[in-house]
Design an enzyme around this catalytic site. Structure first.
Site, short mmCIF file in Angstrom:
data_model
loop_
_atom_site.label_atom_id
_atom_site.label_comp_id
_atom_site.label_asym_id
_atom_site.label_seq_id
_atom_site.Cartn_x
_atom_site.Cartn_y
_atom_site.Cartn_z
N TYR A 142 -2.70 -0.98 10.19
CA TYR A 142 -2.67 -1.17 8.73
C TYR A 142 -1.27 -0.82 8.19
O TYR A 142 -0.68 -1.57 7.42
CB TYR A 142 -3.74 -0.30 8.10
CG TYR A 142 -3.92 -0.48 6.60
CD1 TYR A 142 -4.68 -1.52 6.11
CD2 TYR A 142 -3.34 0.40 5.70
CE1 TYR A 142 -4.86 -1.69 4.74
CE2 TYR A 142 -3.51 0.25 4.34
CZ TYR A 142 -4.28 -0.80 3.85
OH TYR A 142 -4.44 -0.96 2.50
N SER A 199 0.86 -1.18 0.00
CA SER A 199 0.00 0.00 0.00
C SER A 199 0.89 1.23 0.00
O SER A 199 2.10 1.13 0.22
CB SER A 199 -0.86 -0.04 1.27
OG SER A 199 -1.37 1.23 1.61
#
Ligand code: NDP
Length: 252
Positions: A155, A142
């Site tokens: 995350y 990401s």
């Protein structure tokens, strides 16, 4: 160079979002795609869509956060398809909260789903890929593999970890002709980010302003990189973390 005919690809979270975009690419290049996720109805719909487009696909159930379930997925893939050439570790979740508000259970849920899952699937796939003399593992990172943000402590930790896991697996298994790479998507329009746009004020416009390409990504933007990293074309590329982000990560 990009032909995947006869190859079997497992895509975790392949029933929607980025996983489905990658599954479309892989099926279009000739791979037999195993759509592996929890929601069986959504997986069946994805398989129908891939088949309608002329591809070959199969839905198998998995909870990537569960070791037994992951091992069963790999066994079922070999039983049903007879081989495993490509593994895409895409399944992922996010819980957006400030670090001080995170419970240990929430932390564990995000790390298990996004990071430990990739270790479990890759470890389960390794003996088959080693015996076959080749393999391709594609892990989904990401922008949070590179940046941090106040509302994504677990995350970002999981996505930073994905890059380091990728490098370590790549170093360990290069001798077996298994290439392991990471893809770092920018802001892509999916269910995950539709929720983010509801939860984070101004996100829609901030992403547009910050992205040199001037748009949000769509799931089909991920199809090409999936084919490239799954195909012979990328045989000398391993341990890389490749942004697919319309330039988001290079904007000063
Ligand atoms: P979606 O929410 O659209 O898709 C997530 C997928 O993961 C679903 O297919 C879901 O299927 C599956 N999944 C979630 N938990 C599990 C589990 N425990 N076991 C098996 N499957 C699971 O999200 P995206 O497509 O946006 O995200 C896909 C990946 O891309 C994630 O790793 C995400 O972090 C990453 N990413 C996304 C970006 C974006 O802008 N969208 C940007 C950067 C990275 P089911 O519910 O049926 O199990």
């Amino acid at each position: 160079m990009f032909d995947l005919k006869g190859h079997v690809a497992v895509v975790t979270g392949g029933n929607g979002g980025i996983g489905l975009g990658m599954a479309r690419g892989l099926a279009g290049a000739g791979a037999w795609v195993v759509v592996a996720a929890r929601n069986a109805e959504k997986s069946r719909a994805a398989v129908r869509e891939l088949e309608k487009a002329g591809g070959q696909a199969l839905a198998l159930s998995v909870d990537v956060a569960d070791e037994g379930s992951v091992n069963a997925l790999l066994r079922a893939t070999l039983d049903r398809c007879g081989r495993l050439d490509i593994l895409v570790n895409n399944a992922g979740i996010n819980i957006r909260k400030q670090p001080q508000d995170y419970t240990l259970a929430e932390w564990g849920q995000v790390l298990d789903t996004n990071l430990t899952s990739a270790f479990l699937t890759s470890r389960a796939a390794y003996p088959t890929m080693k015996a076959a003399g080749h393999g391709k593992i594609i892990n989904i990172g990401s922008m949070m593999s590179i940046f941090g943000a106040s509302f994504v402590p677990a995350y970002a930790a999981s996505k930073g970890g994905i890059v380091q896991l990728t490098r370590s697996l790549a170093a360990a298994w290069a001798k077996d002709n298994i290439q392991v790479n990471a893809v770092l998507p920018g802001w892509i329009d999916t269910e995950l980010t539709q929720r983010a746009r509801r939860e984070i004020a101004g996100l829609q416009d901030n992403v547009l302003r910050r992205t040199p390409a001037g748009r949000w990504g769509v799931i089909d933007d991920l199809a090409g990189i999936a084919v490239f990293l799954a195909a012979r074309a990328s045989d000398f590329i391993t341990g890389a973390a490749i942004p697919v982000d319309g330039g988001f990560s290079i904007q000063g």
